[in-house]
Design an enzyme around this catalytic site. Sequence first.
Site, PDB file in Angstrom:
ATOM      1  N   GLU A  26       0.825  -1.212   0.000  1.00 48.94           N
ATOM      2  CA  GLU A  26       0.000   0.000   0.000  1.00 48.94           C
ATOM      3  C   GLU A  26       0.861   1.264   0.000  1.00 48.94           C
ATOM      4  O   GLU A  26       0.686   2.158   0.839  1.00 48.94           O
ATOM      5  CB  GLU A  26      -0.946   0.010   1.223  1.00 48.94           C
ATOM      6  CG  GLU A  26      -1.956  -1.114   1.187  1.00 48.94           C
ATOM      7  CD  GLU A  26      -3.026  -1.038   2.271  1.00 48.94           C
ATOM      8  OE1 GLU A  26      -2.907  -0.219   3.199  1.00 48.94           O
ATOM      9  OE2 GLU A  26      -3.997  -1.802   2.183  1.00 48.94           O
ATOM     10  N   GLU A  31      -5.204  -8.717   0.334  1.00 49.35           N
ATOM     11  CA  GLU A  31      -5.867  -8.406   1.626  1.00 49.35           C
ATOM     12  C   GLU A  31      -7.341  -8.249   1.340  1.00 49.35           C
ATOM     13  O   GLU A  31      -7.725  -7.433   0.487  1.00 49.35           O
ATOM     14  CB  GLU A  31      -5.331  -7.111   2.249  1.00 49.35           C
ATOM     15  CG  GLU A  31      -3.952  -7.254   2.846  1.00 49.35           C
ATOM     16  CD  GLU A  31      -3.500  -5.991   3.589  1.00 49.35           C
ATOM     17  OE1 GLU A  31      -4.348  -5.263   4.148  1.00 49.35           O
ATOM     18  OE2 GLU A  31      -2.284  -5.736   3.567  1.00 49.35           O
TER      19      GLU A  31
HETATM   20  O1  AHR Z   1      -4.709  -5.793   7.557  1.00 42.31           O
HETATM   21  C1  AHR Z   1      -4.582  -4.597   8.272  1.00 42.31           C
HETATM   22  C2  AHR Z   1      -3.939  -3.473   7.472  1.00 42.31           C
HETATM   23  O2  AHR Z   1      -4.818  -3.057   6.461  1.00 42.31           O
HETATM   24  C3  AHR Z   1      -2.676  -3.819   6.737  1.00 42.31           C
HETATM   25  O3  AHR Z   1      -1.563  -3.697   7.538  1.00 42.31           O
HETATM   26  C4  AHR Z   1      -2.646  -2.803   5.639  1.00 42.31           C
HETATM   27  O4  AHR Z   1      -1.972  -3.264   4.494  1.00 42.31           O
HETATM   28  C5  AHR Z   1      -4.097  -2.484   5.388  1.00 42.31           C
HETATM   29  O5  AHR Z   1      -4.310  -1.123   5.358  1.00 42.31           O
END
Ligand code: AHR
Length: 497
Positions: free
Chosen positions: A173, A292
């Site tokens: 990110e 994610e």
């Molecule tokens: O999964 C929690 C967080 O969410 C992670 O660290 C990040 O990549 C995302 O913003």
Amino acid sequence: MANATLHLHTRHHVGEVDRRVFGGFLEHMGRAVYEGVYDPDSAHADEHGCRRDVLEALDRLGFTVMRYPGGNFVSNYHWTDGVGPTAERPTVRDLAWGSIEPNRFGTDEFLALAARMGWTPMLAVNLGTGSPEEAADWVEYCNAAAGTRYADRRVDNGRAGPWAVPLWCLGNEMDGPWQVGRVPVHDYGVKASQAAHMMRLVDPAIELVVSGSSTAESPTWMSWDRQALEAVGGLGHYLSTHRYVGNPDGDTRRYLTTGALIDRQIDEMDAVCRYAAGVRLSGRRPYIAFDEWNVWFRTMDAEGMKRGQPFPAHLVEEVYDHQDALVVAQFLNSFIRRADVVKVANLAQIVNVIAPLLTRGDDLLHQTIFHALAMFRHRQSGRSLRTAYDGTTVGGPFGDLPGVDASVIHDDDRAHFFLVNRLVDETLDVSIEVADRAVVAIESADLLHHDDPEATNTWESPDTVVHESTDRARVDGVGVRVELPPLGFVALTVALG
Ligand code: AHR
């Protein structure tokens, strides 16, 4: 009762389901590692200091790939801090989550755990405060044969042969304002392409994931992704995309259309990947790593996270309800439906932090989403089939959608169906017709159902929402009929003649 018919043909397939879409994500965050998978002080600790009860529960979910060590954490993580004799490892500040990191669990502990669990490891490198050289050194530590500096360090630390980590994420990110070392896309492109080049010089067999837009609300949504892919060029095998969803307004009808939102995100990321392959005149296109995904909206207070709790802090310990479990099933349905383009996906996360499992002392709670995930466990292999739908529809932000959010996996003489009823107050009588094959038997059928979309599993009442075997599916002529209750999810395996 409302009606629905799914029409299929086993030759009308989308492609082989890549089993890596049933992946997970373990971050050094909150109590995910410490008090989660790793807790030498627990009565459940095994000889490695890992919690047997947690690992047994994770095994019931059949994760295929595991991403580590972050997440935001990785953007200020130096992997060398987490290897070697534990007594000599430094305790450092973690700026991402306002915590400390004692480094008792690091690369070798994770990779050994992954090997024991049968998880394919997927490591993310630090492109925030880290350098391309540091990333390449980590590849050497993990994947090179003995004989050079970092590979020899691994041998000294007790692991003779390479760990052979096949998948590496180029940062995390990196567009997010919260990201340590956040950079404009041009700078990311330079750093990521340098890292990719060096990492692949160390091990040409590894596959690389380019860091995509952190959220679909980002002002550079899709343009960041395009530019990042262009910069990394042919060295980027996958584009990372993330999505967290929720139901802040308590609008269950709308929430149950989430699958369409995920389909759209996949379409958009697929378009960027095809574009990138097109302009570089390359036959090899990048695919999607949805690395994610989950429900996360109740515990988002980032400032609150950083108010100096004792270690390990209770961060984002989301408590899930029944409708969240239906949405989790819809995410996996989307990945299966788009098996042609989604090759990796990682539930974020696996224990304590936005997770299907919660620990409290030596106790363990299976949240509602655990049960939805478990229903995919023995139904992961085969080809995804297209479905044509007739029947009741639901309206919403994406127009009229089928009343059933469905996916299908065909595996030779067997087919698996995953059916979520989007209707909140009506049973759906679902007929499934496979044009070229007869359904000859129901092999297994599981149901996740509760009348109350807000029902949760609590420490006092841990089995309020659980999946169980059901007789609501039956062979009907050459097809199947399923009585799908409102707010119900059925996973079904049939034998084909
Ligand atoms: O999964 C929690 C967080 O969410 C992670 O660290 C990040 O990549 C995302 O913003």
